[in-house]
Motif scaffolding. Structure first.
Motif, PDB file in Angstrom:
ATOM      1  N   LYS A   1       7.678  -3.474  18.996  1.00 48.43           N
ATOM      2  CA  LYS A   1       7.796  -4.767  19.295  1.00 48.43           C
ATOM      3  C   LYS A   1       9.136  -5.133  18.646  1.00 48.43           C
ATOM      4  CE  LYS A   1       3.089  -5.893  20.070  1.00 48.43           C
ATOM      5  NZ  LYS A   1       1.695  -6.578  19.546  1.00 48.43           N
ATOM      6  N   GLN A   2       9.655  -4.353  17.820  1.00 51.90           N
ATOM      7  CA  GLN A   2      10.867  -4.680  16.776  1.00 51.90           C
ATOM      8  C   GLN A   2      11.961  -4.092  17.742  1.00 51.90           C
ATOM      9  OE1 GLN A   2      10.563  -6.223  13.953  1.00 51.90           O
ATOM     10  NE2 GLN A   2       8.492  -6.345  14.513  1.00 51.90           N
ATOM     11  N   PRO A   3      13.242  -4.711  17.434  1.00 53.58           N
ATOM     12  CA  PRO A   3      14.334  -4.312  17.903  1.00 53.58           C
ATOM     13  C   PRO A   3      14.809  -2.969  17.863  1.00 53.58           C
ATOM     14  CG  PRO A   3      14.867  -5.827  16.301  1.00 53.58           C
ATOM     15  CD  PRO A   3      13.385  -5.909  16.445  1.00 53.58           C
ATOM     16  N   VAL A   4      15.447  -2.438  18.733  1.00 55.79           N
ATOM     17  CA  VAL A   4      15.974  -0.993  18.530  1.00 55.79           C
ATOM     18  C   VAL A   4      17.119  -0.945  17.232  1.00 55.79           C
ATOM     19  CG1 VAL A   4      17.104   0.854  19.590  1.00 55.79           C
ATOM     20  CG2 VAL A   4      15.586  -0.319  20.776  1.00 55.79           C
ATOM     21  N   ASP A   5      17.051  -0.143  16.638  1.00 51.34           N
ATOM     22  CA  ASP A   5      18.044   0.296  15.498  1.00 51.34           C
ATOM     23  C   ASP A   5      19.131   0.763  15.969  1.00 51.34           C
ATOM     24  OD1 ASP A   5      19.412   0.676  13.154  1.00 51.34           O
ATOM     25  OD2 ASP A   5      17.917   1.043  12.006  1.00 51.34           O
ATOM     26  N   GLN A   6      20.350   0.274  16.357  1.00 49.67           N
ATOM     27  CA  GLN A   6      21.302   0.882  16.754  1.00 49.67           C
ATOM     28  C   GLN A   6      22.167   2.050  16.025  1.00 49.67           C
ATOM     29  OE1 GLN A   6      22.271  -0.202  20.148  1.00 49.67           O
ATOM     30  NE2 GLN A   6      20.328  -1.459  20.058  1.00 49.67           N
ATOM     31  N   ASN A   7      21.621   1.851  14.872  1.00 52.41           N
ATOM     32  CA  ASN A   7      22.337   3.092  13.839  1.00 52.41           C
ATOM     33  C   ASN A   7      21.292   3.977  13.324  1.00 52.41           C
ATOM     34  OD1 ASN A   7      25.267   1.979  14.117  1.00 52.41           O
ATOM     35  ND2 ASN A   7      24.523   0.399  12.962  1.00 52.41           N
ATOM     36  N   LEU A   8      20.441   4.440  14.282  1.00 51.99           N
ATOM     37  CA  LEU A   8      19.401   5.352  13.622  1.00 51.99           C
ATOM     38  C   LEU A   8      19.066   6.271  14.719  1.00 51.99           C
ATOM     39  CD1 LEU A   8      16.889   6.038  11.916  1.00 51.99           C
ATOM     40  CD2 LEU A   8      15.383   4.561  13.179  1.00 51.99           C
ATOM     41  N   ALA A   9      19.397   7.460  14.523  1.00 45.15           N
ATOM     42  CA  ALA A   9      19.322   8.790  15.119  1.00 45.15           C
ATOM     43  C   ALA A   9      17.909   9.926  14.571  1.00 45.15           C
ATOM     44  CB  ALA A   9      20.404   9.526  15.277  1.00 45.15           C
ATOM     45  N   VAL A  10      17.279  10.400  15.667  1.00 43.14           N
ATOM     46  CA  VAL A  10      16.216  11.237  15.336  1.00 43.14           C
ATOM     47  C   VAL A  10      16.725  12.714  15.985  1.00 43.14           C
ATOM     48  CG1 VAL A  10      13.780  12.122  16.007  1.00 43.14           C
ATOM     49  CG2 VAL A  10      14.390   9.514  15.518  1.00 43.14           C
ATOM     50  N   TYR A  11      16.297  13.650  15.012  1.00 42.47           N
ATOM     51  CA  TYR A  11      16.609  15.203  15.427  1.00 42.47           C
ATOM     52  C   TYR A  11      15.365  15.844  15.217  1.00 42.47           C
ATOM     53  CZ  TYR A  11      21.449  13.460  14.372  1.00 42.47           C
ATOM     54  OH  TYR A  11      22.825  12.572  14.438  1.00 42.47           O
ATOM     55  N   SER A  12      15.135  16.642  16.152  1.00 38.64           N
ATOM     56  CA  SER A  12      13.943  17.490  16.327  1.00 38.64           C
ATOM     57  C   SER A  12      13.874  18.821  17.003  1.00 38.64           C
ATOM     58  CB  SER A  12      12.815  16.873  17.005  1.00 38.64           C
ATOM     59  OG  SER A  12      11.677  17.509  16.795  1.00 38.64           O
ATOM     60  N   ALA A  13      13.566  19.689  16.541  1.00 39.54           N
ATOM     61  CA  ALA A  13      13.693  21.082  16.951  1.00 39.54           C
ATOM     62  C   ALA A  13      12.339  21.735  16.905  1.00 39.54           C
ATOM     63  CB  ALA A  13      14.614  22.050  16.384  1.00 39.54           C
ATOM     64  N   TYR A  14      12.147  22.331  18.119  1.00 39.31           N
ATOM     65  CA  TYR A  14      10.846  23.333  18.067  1.00 39.31           C
ATOM     66  C   TYR A  14       9.645  22.713  17.538  1.00 39.31           C
ATOM     67  CZ  TYR A  14      14.308  26.826  18.864  1.00 39.31           C
ATOM     68  OH  TYR A  14      15.268  27.816  19.398  1.00 39.31           O
ATOM     69  N   TRP A  15       9.401  21.329  17.848  1.00 43.56           N
ATOM     70  CA  TRP A  15       7.960  20.708  17.572  1.00 43.56           C
ATOM     71  C   TRP A  15       7.869  20.420  16.247  1.00 43.56           C
ATOM     72  CZ3 TRP A  15       7.905  25.069  20.883  1.00 43.56           C
ATOM     73  CH2 TRP A  15       8.172  24.923  21.967  1.00 43.56           C
ATOM     74  N   GLY A  16       9.083  20.206  15.458  1.00 48.27           N
ATOM     75  CA  GLY A  16       8.870  19.859  14.187  1.00 48.27           C
ATOM     76  C   GLY A  16       9.163  21.085  13.024  1.00 48.27           C
ATOM     77  N   ARG A  17      10.049  22.132  13.635  1.00 48.79           N
ATOM     78  CA  ARG A  17      10.177  23.264  12.583  1.00 48.79           C
ATOM     79  C   ARG A  17      11.159  23.140  11.788  1.00 48.79           C
ATOM     80  NH1 ARG A  17      11.363  28.117  15.378  1.00 48.79           N
ATOM     81  NH2 ARG A  17      11.046  29.194  13.447  1.00 48.79           N
ATOM     82  N   GLY A  18      11.834  21.926  11.662  1.00 47.25           N
ATOM     83  CA  GLY A  18      12.688  21.914  10.547  1.00 47.25           C
ATOM     84  C   GLY A  18      13.991  21.515  10.802  1.00 47.25           C
ATOM     85  N   TYR A  19      15.236  22.348  10.112  1.00 45.05           N
ATOM     86  CA  TYR A  19      16.582  22.001  10.230  1.00 45.05           C
ATOM     87  C   TYR A  19      17.299  23.297  10.678  1.00 45.05           C
ATOM     88  CZ  TYR A  19      20.815  19.575   8.912  1.00 45.05           C
ATOM     89  OH  TYR A  19      22.119  19.106   8.987  1.00 45.05           O
TER      90      TYR A  19
END
Length: 755
Positions: A356-374
């Motif tokens: 319900k909150q506004p989208v944060d225009q300066n926020l990015a999510v990075y995900s690989a192999y179902w959370g296997r890290g960096y």
């Protein structure tokens, strides 16, 4: 140049995944007396390049590039202007011809002494692999003269009124001045007048065209005001009837066709925008009043009721009737909607509140192999974004056991935690090399980039449907719903782009940037290579063979394809084997047991596959996508394909790696030993195979892929900047041998390579 019997005119616009299949289906026909006029209607993808490649390879193909996009009808006109064949065949560029069909057409034309029009049948082919022949195919079996007029056999006017299920005598078309108008539904004012004017029509009872039913991407399934073009098209049809009193007998039949066509368009939710449906209905009413013939009798049943409502302009009543007739289908939809509402109520409260909150225009999510890290492409993009888009806060998805492996200072969230759902609800940008969970909601204005995690040799997406062993009960409906979230799909070569667009028939745009994870192959130094080898425990002067087998779908447990200890013994003291097991098997006892030789180093748990590749002198692969990445380093590759047939049958593949390999291929372990012991693994033949392989599959990997993605997605810059370097101008990281030579001549303090 002699005149061809048939001119196949193919108008082309944004069909990159299907164009080659279409052209191949024509050019591979046994009947060769054809010309193919490929009309590139200013397609923004790589269709123009594909057309030029075909024209260069086959003299029967004529490439015509239009200076501006003119639409399907006018593109066909442009092809007609230069056509030289006795007959014109308009084939849509996402459809295909069935084998042997052109010969059957040529034979039938001869048997019927060159009619003005030859009509043939088609079958719908669906994105999931299904095929259904035209439901009105029985008209081809009705009795009547073999050569006829439309008046003599009017049942043929019940067929779908499209241009591509017929061929047309070119002189007849030119004499009557037929051409395609602009706009949607351009087939309508072509097909009806042509059939009414033709004095000699013949039929062929055979499926000639496979009419592709795309899940998404069909222009007529696009909600738009352009569907109002249908009214102008029928104005043209009736203008043709008015031009000749002898055609007046067609008025009633064409009028009924017109009203049925209007009703069919209104019945589909993916055509006329909701806010314009009342206006469309009013236009249909006015056309009814304008063209209703004397003595018109409306049809019986529900169709007749709808005709009556259009005649009266009673849109509210029409809407009520439409809702009432939804029946059980609407009930099923209601049940599904109710289930979704119930599921939404069960959603984590943190997620529900954050949505319900506004989208944060300066926020990015990075995900690989179902959370296997960096790791993989998301990690490389995260690193590049920190460098050139520091105002965008990046958060990495990592399982708890992977947190300790993250680079210092990396912000992260653990899947399933309250902060995870808060970040997932608020972020503007999402980068993932697989898919997020089903409950994840794609909010308007967010941007999802599917980074992928390799060039596909094995079949993917809906192409797994014929391979149940590999599919393992995959819910393909849900798979496609998850993939519908993608806005972009990263590709490292045209080969991959076309496969992703076919395997995942969704509405994403291909982002032909190269794989960000492969940038490190061009940015790493000799010092980086030496450092990594030292960390892995590779003795100086040893030749490191990286063995990286892939997962087998035909077995549920790890089954060694290669006796690694025996290989190490055969290689001798000058070699060391780096054993990299697939992550599906990384904790199995059998895999750990392979490390029973001093010359075998188990690197399965090493986080960065890219570092392992930088450390290796040669890659020993089977069917893993690692071969496509490693080829960037321009170092030797050997393929061990002992179970190729079983793998190919169980998983399905896009090409035969034993026929188009990046290096020598061994089918047995003894053959493999011979390749290494003889030195063939790095001979001229190996170099030549690798060069061909690199030019096809390392097309966009040049060390700046991550920059291209971040600049386009986050900074809003033009696609393709910076431009891709030609392959011959790229300099990959030095080989371990070269790195050691440099170290001996001029010791350098190493720096950390990108992960």
């Amino acid at each position: 140049m002699s005149k061809p019997r048939i001119s196949v005119i193919v108008p082309i616009y944004q069909v990159q995944p299907f164009l080659q299949e279409c052209l191949d289906s024509v050019l591979d026909q046994s009947f060769r007396d054809i010309e193919v006029i490929a009309v590139n209607d200013r397609s923004p993808d790589r269709c123009g390049e594909i057309v030029d490649e075909y024209a260069k390879a086959d003299e029967r193909v004529r490439a015509l590039h239009l200076p501006e996009n003119v639409g399907l009808g006018r593109a066909r006109n442009a092809g007609m202007e230069i056509a030289r064949g006795d007959y014109l065949f308009f084939l849509d560029s996402d459809d295909t011809l069935t084998p042997g069909s052109l010969q059957l057409i040529a034979d039938r034309l001869e048997q019927t002494s060159d009619p003005d029009v030859l009509i043939f049948d088609y079958a719908r082919t669906f994105w999931w692999g299904g095929e259904t022949r035209n439901s009105l195919a029985s008209v081809f079996k009705t009795e009547g003269p073999e050569v006829f007029t439309a008046k003599q056999r009017p049942e043929f006017l019940t067929l779908i009124m499209v241009v591509w299920n017929k061929v047309y005598r070119r002189e007849f078309v030119e004499q009557r001045g037929f051409e395609f108008p602009p706009g949607y539904y351009e087939d309508t004012p072509w097909t009806f007048p042509v059939l009414m004017a033709a004095e000699r029509i013949a039929a062929l009872d055979h499926v000639v065209v496979h009419y592709r039913q795309r899940r998404q991407g069909n222009i007529l399934r696009t909600v738009s005001r352009k569907h109002f073009d249908i009214f102008d098209q029928y104005d043209r049809v009736f203008a043709f009837i008015d031009s000749d009193p002898a055609l007046d007998e067609w008025r009633t039949q064409l009028f009924t066709k017109m009203i049925d066509h209007f009703i069919a368009i209104l019945a589909k939710s993916n055509r006329v925008p909701e806010e314009l449906r009342s206006e469309f209905f009013d236009r249909a009413h006015r056309h009814f009043r304008r063209y209703v013939p004397a003595g018109y009798v409306r049809p019986e049943g529900h169709t007749g009721v709808r005709h009556a409502l259009i005649a009266r302009g009673a849109y509210p009543v029409y809407q009520t009737l439409k809702v009432a007739n939804k029946g059980r289908r609407q009930v099923r939809k209601t049940v599904r909607a109710t289930r979704k509402k119930v599921a939404a109520k069960r959603m984590d409260r943190h997620y529900e509140a954050a949505l319900k909150q506004p989208v944060d225009q300066n926020l990015a999510v990075y995900s690989a192999y179902w959370g296997r890290g960096y790791v993989c492409n998301p990690a490389a993009l995260h690193a590049k974004a920190k460098e050139i888009a520091p105002h965008i806060k990046g958060v990495v998805v990592a399982k708890q056991e992977e947190v300790k492996k993250l680079p210092p200072g990396t912000d992260y969230v653990v899947p399933g935690t309250p902060r995870y759902w808060e970040v997932m609800a608020r972020a503007k940008y999402f980068f993932n090399n697989v898919n997020f969970e089903d409950r994840f909601v794609k909010r308007p204005g967010t941007v999802h980039v599917q980074t992928q995690h390799g060039t596909p040799l094995k079949t993917m997406g809906i192409h797994l449907l014929p391979h149940p062993v590999a599919a393992k009960g995959t819910n393909f409906r849900k798979l496609l719903e998850r993939s519908d979230r993608w806005d972009y799909c990263i590709s490292s070569n045209r080969f991959s782009s076309e496969i992703w667009e076919r395997a995942f028939p969704c509405s994403f745009a291909s982002l032909e940037s190269g794989y960000p994870r492969n940038d490190v192959f061009y940015t790493s130094t000799a010092a980086d290579v030496r450092r990594i080898r030292e960390e892995l425990g590779i003795p100086r002067g040893k030749t490191a063979v990286l063995y990286a087998p892939t997962h087998r779908d035909y077995t549920t447990s790890y089954v060694p394809q290669l006796d690694v200890a025996r290989l190490a013994d055969a290689l001798g003291e000058d070699f060391v084997v780096l054993m990299r097991g697939h992550h599906f098997y990384e904790r199995t006892a059998k895999l750990r047991a392979l490390q029973d030789s001093a010359r075998v180093i188990d690197v399965t748990s090493h986080t960065s596959s890219e570092e392992l590749q930088l450390a290796a002198d040669v890659l020993l692969a089977d069917y893993s996508s690692i071969m496509f990445d490693y080829a960037n380093l321009d170092r030797p590759i050997v393929i061990y394909a002992n179970d190729w047939e079983a793998y190919k049958i169980s998983r399905g593949v896009y090409f035969d790696v034993t026929e188009e390999p990046p290096g020598h291929v061994a089918r047995t372990q003894n053959e493999l030993h011979d390749i290494f012991v003889s030195g063939a693994w790095r001979d001229d033949r190996s170099d030549a195979l690798r060069d061909t392989f690199r030019r096809k599959f390392c097309e966009y990997d040049d060390g700046r892929a991550a920059e291209r993605v971040i600049r386009q997605i986050m900074l809003g810059e033009s696609a393709g900047k910076p431009p891709v370097l030609p392959l011959d101008e790229r300099t990959p990281a030095p080989s371990p041998e070269a790195a050691e030579v440099r170290s001996a001549k001029s010791p350098v303090v190493g720096h950390t390579a990108a992960a």
